[in-house]
Motif scaffolding. Sequence first.
Motif, PDB file in Angstrom:
ATOM      1  N   PRO A 251      -0.836  12.059  -4.921  1.00 26.75           N
ATOM      2  CA  PRO A 251      -1.515  10.754  -4.965  1.00 26.75           C
ATOM      3  C   PRO A 251      -0.576   9.570  -5.168  1.00 26.75           C
ATOM      4  O   PRO A 251      -0.790   8.509  -4.572  1.00 26.75           O
ATOM      5  CB  PRO A 251      -2.478  10.909  -6.151  1.00 26.75           C
ATOM      6  CG  PRO A 251      -2.764  12.381  -6.198  1.00 26.75           C
ATOM      7  CD  PRO A 251      -1.474  13.045  -5.821  1.00 26.75           C
ATOM      8  N   ASP A 252       0.468   9.747  -5.988  1.00 27.17           N
ATOM      9  CA  ASP A 252       1.356   8.616  -6.256  1.00 27.17           C
ATOM     10  C   ASP A 252       2.311   8.332  -5.101  1.00 27.17           C
ATOM     11  O   ASP A 252       3.053   7.346  -5.144  1.00 27.17           O
ATOM     12  CB  ASP A 252       2.149   8.853  -7.544  1.00 27.17           C
ATOM     13  CG  ASP A 252       3.017  10.101  -7.477  1.00 27.17           C
ATOM     14  OD1 ASP A 252       2.766  10.960  -6.607  1.00 27.17           O
ATOM     15  OD2 ASP A 252       3.948  10.227  -8.298  1.00 27.17           O
TER      16      ASP A 252
ATOM     17  N   ARG B 299       1.052   8.567  -1.731  1.00 28.44           N
ATOM     18  CA  ARG B 299       0.243   8.276  -0.555  1.00 28.44           C
ATOM     19  C   ARG B 299       0.407   6.839  -0.080  1.00 28.44           C
ATOM     20  O   ARG B 299       0.309   6.557   1.115  1.00 28.44           O
ATOM     21  CB  ARG B 299      -1.232   8.583  -0.855  1.00 28.44           C
ATOM     22  CG  ARG B 299      -1.504  10.063  -1.000  1.00 28.44           C
ATOM     23  CD  ARG B 299      -2.927  10.352  -1.432  1.00 28.44           C
ATOM     24  NE  ARG B 299      -3.078  11.773  -1.763  1.00 28.44           N
ATOM     25  CZ  ARG B 299      -4.134  12.303  -2.336  1.00 28.44           C
ATOM     26  NH1 ARG B 299      -5.157  11.515  -2.682  1.00 28.44           N
ATOM     27  NH2 ARG B 299      -4.183  13.593  -2.600  1.00 28.44           N
ATOM     28  N   GLU B 300       0.640   5.922  -1.016  1.00 34.34           N
ATOM     29  CA  GLU B 300       0.798   4.525  -0.615  1.00 34.34           C
ATOM     30  C   GLU B 300       2.062   4.304   0.204  1.00 34.34           C
ATOM     31  O   GLU B 300       2.191   3.294   0.903  1.00 34.34           O
ATOM     32  CB  GLU B 300       0.826   3.617  -1.841  1.00 34.34           C
ATOM     33  CG  GLU B 300       2.015   3.842  -2.769  1.00 34.34           C
ATOM     34  CD  GLU B 300       1.935   2.976  -4.002  1.00 34.34           C
ATOM     35  OE1 GLU B 300       2.523   1.886  -3.985  1.00 34.34           O
ATOM     36  OE2 GLU B 300       1.270   3.383  -4.972  1.00 34.34           O
TER      37      GLU B 300
ATOM     38  N   GLN C  34      -2.287  -0.972  -4.974  1.00 35.97           N
ATOM     39  CA  GLN C  34      -2.322   0.483  -4.864  1.00 35.97           C
ATOM     40  C   GLN C  34      -3.696   0.985  -4.434  1.00 35.97           C
ATOM     41  O   GLN C  34      -3.811   1.924  -3.642  1.00 35.97           O
ATOM     42  CB  GLN C  34      -1.913   1.119  -6.196  1.00 35.97           C
ATOM     43  CG  GLN C  34      -1.742   2.633  -6.121  1.00 35.97           C
ATOM     44  CD  GLN C  34      -1.158   3.190  -7.404  1.00 35.97           C
ATOM     45  OE1 GLN C  34      -0.944   2.475  -8.379  1.00 35.97           O
ATOM     46  NE2 GLN C  34      -0.876   4.478  -7.410  1.00 35.97           N
ATOM     47  N   GLN C  35      -4.758   0.364  -4.953  1.00 33.41           N
ATOM     48  CA  GLN C  35      -6.107   0.781  -4.596  1.00 33.41           C
ATOM     49  C   GLN C  35      -6.377   0.581  -3.107  1.00 33.41           C
ATOM     50  O   GLN C  35      -6.954   1.445  -2.439  1.00 33.41           O
ATOM     51  CB  GLN C  35      -7.127   0.002  -5.420  1.00 33.41           C
ATOM     52  CG  GLN C  35      -8.579   0.432  -5.163  1.00 33.41           C
ATOM     53  CD  GLN C  35      -9.574  -0.328  -6.029  1.00 33.41           C
ATOM     54  OE1 GLN C  35      -9.204  -1.222  -6.781  1.00 33.41           O
ATOM     55  NE2 GLN C  35     -10.830   0.024  -5.920  1.00 33.41           N
TER      56      GLN C  35
ATOM     57  N   PHE D 231      -4.231  15.483   2.385  1.00 35.94           N
ATOM     58  CA  PHE D 231      -4.466  15.204   0.978  1.00 35.94           C
ATOM     59  C   PHE D 231      -3.663  16.100   0.044  1.00 35.94           C
ATOM     60  O   PHE D 231      -3.843  16.046  -1.173  1.00 35.94           O
ATOM     61  CB  PHE D 231      -5.962  15.283   0.668  1.00 35.94           C
ATOM     62  CG  PHE D 231      -6.688  14.028   1.058  1.00 35.94           C
ATOM     63  CD1 PHE D 231      -6.789  12.969   0.174  1.00 35.94           C
ATOM     64  CD2 PHE D 231      -7.215  13.893   2.329  1.00 35.94           C
ATOM     65  CE1 PHE D 231      -7.432  11.802   0.530  1.00 35.94           C
ATOM     66  CE2 PHE D 231      -7.866  12.732   2.700  1.00 35.94           C
ATOM     67  CZ  PHE D 231      -7.977  11.675   1.802  1.00 35.94           C
TER      68      PHE D 231
ATOM     69  N   SER E 143      -4.450   3.130  -1.083  1.00 35.73           N
ATOM     70  CA  SER E 143      -5.119   4.424  -1.151  1.00 35.73           C
ATOM     71  C   SER E 143      -6.325   4.467  -0.212  1.00 35.73           C
ATOM     72  O   SER E 143      -6.563   5.472   0.473  1.00 35.73           O
ATOM     73  CB  SER E 143      -5.559   4.711  -2.592  1.00 35.73           C
ATOM     74  OG  SER E 143      -6.242   5.942  -2.679  1.00 35.73           O
TER      75      SER E 143
END
Length: 330
Positions: A30-31, A33-34, A3-4, A26, A7
Motif C-alpha cells: 500500500p505505501d 502504490r502511489e 496520498q488518498q 493489489f 490511492s
Amino acid sequence: MNQQECSKQFMTAAGLLPERLWRAAFTVPPDEREKIEEFRLRIGRPFCAVGAGKRYTLADAVTRGELDELLQRATRSSIHTYMEQIRQGFITVPSGHRLGLCGETAEQNGEITNLRSFSSCNLRIARQMIGLADALCAQIYQNGFESTLILAPPGGGKTTLLRDMARVLSQSLNVALADERMEIAACRDGEPQFDVGQCDVMSGGSKSEVMTMLLRSMSPQVIALDEITGERDAEALISASYTGCRFLTTVHAGCVQELMLRPAYRQLIEQGIFQHIIEIRLRDGRRSYHMYTEGEMQCDQAVGSGAHRGVVLGGRVFHEQPAERSRCGA
C-alpha cells in the motif's frame, strides 16, 4: 495529488484489469502504490507494474484472453467506437487513464489506417497535481504571459505541468487546448477527465488543423498543446503567432542544448517564438524545475558564469534564473 487521491487513481486503473491481474496489482505494498505509474501487459510475458524507476513483476504470463478482456473493458465492449483512437495507438479510459496499444499496423498511402492483432498494452495511471504550477505561473506571468516551452526526458512530468499551467492561466486568460492525443484534458464523451479550469478543449485532430480552428472560433489568447513533432506543426504555430496568440507546449529532451538537435524546435527557437523555457530535471526519482528567460547579453556577462548562467540557442540568449517552487513540491 495527496496520498488518498493517488490511492484512488491506482484503484480505478487496477479495476480495469481482468480479475487475475487485478488481484496481482493489489499485491503491491500500500505505501508504494502511489509511486506506480503504469501496468504493462505483454502476451506471453509477466504482468508488471512500473514506477519511480522500479519494476514489479506481479504475475506470470499474460494471456491473449486477458489482453482482449482489458480492451473490452476500456472500450465498453464497443471497440469500433474507438477505432480512431486505436489507429493512433491509444484509448482514453475513465478517470483519465490511458491505454497504450501495440500490435499489427495496416497502412495506406504511407499512413497508418488500422491497428489490430494486439500484442501488448501499457495502462498508464492518470495523476493530476493541482497547484503544481501556481508559483511558476506567478513568476512567468509578472509582466503578461509569454510563450513557454516545457522540456524533460520521457516520464519527466511535462504534460502534468502543462495541464496545471493551462488550468491556472485559464483563470485570467482565454486558454484553448489542442489535445491531439487526448492526454491533457483526456476528454471522454466530451467531458474532461482532468481539471483544466476554464479551458476550451479541442480533442483528436492534428495540431496544425486544430490551431487554425481554435483561432477562427474561440479567440484564444493562449493555445496549450503537447509536443510539436514535425515541420507542418511548427509552421502552423509560427503562422498562429502572427495573430498575437501565445503558446504553451512541451518537448522530449534531456537538456536545453538538445533543442537545437530537433529541426522543428530549432526553427521555432530561431523564429523567436518562445520567451521562457522550463526544464524539468530528474534525479533519484525527484524532479526539479529550472527556468530560462530570453534576454539580451550584456558586455560584462558571460554565458555559463555566476548569476547569469544561460545558453545561446539559435542566436538567442536564455538566462537561467531560480524557478519558484510550487506548493505541491515534486
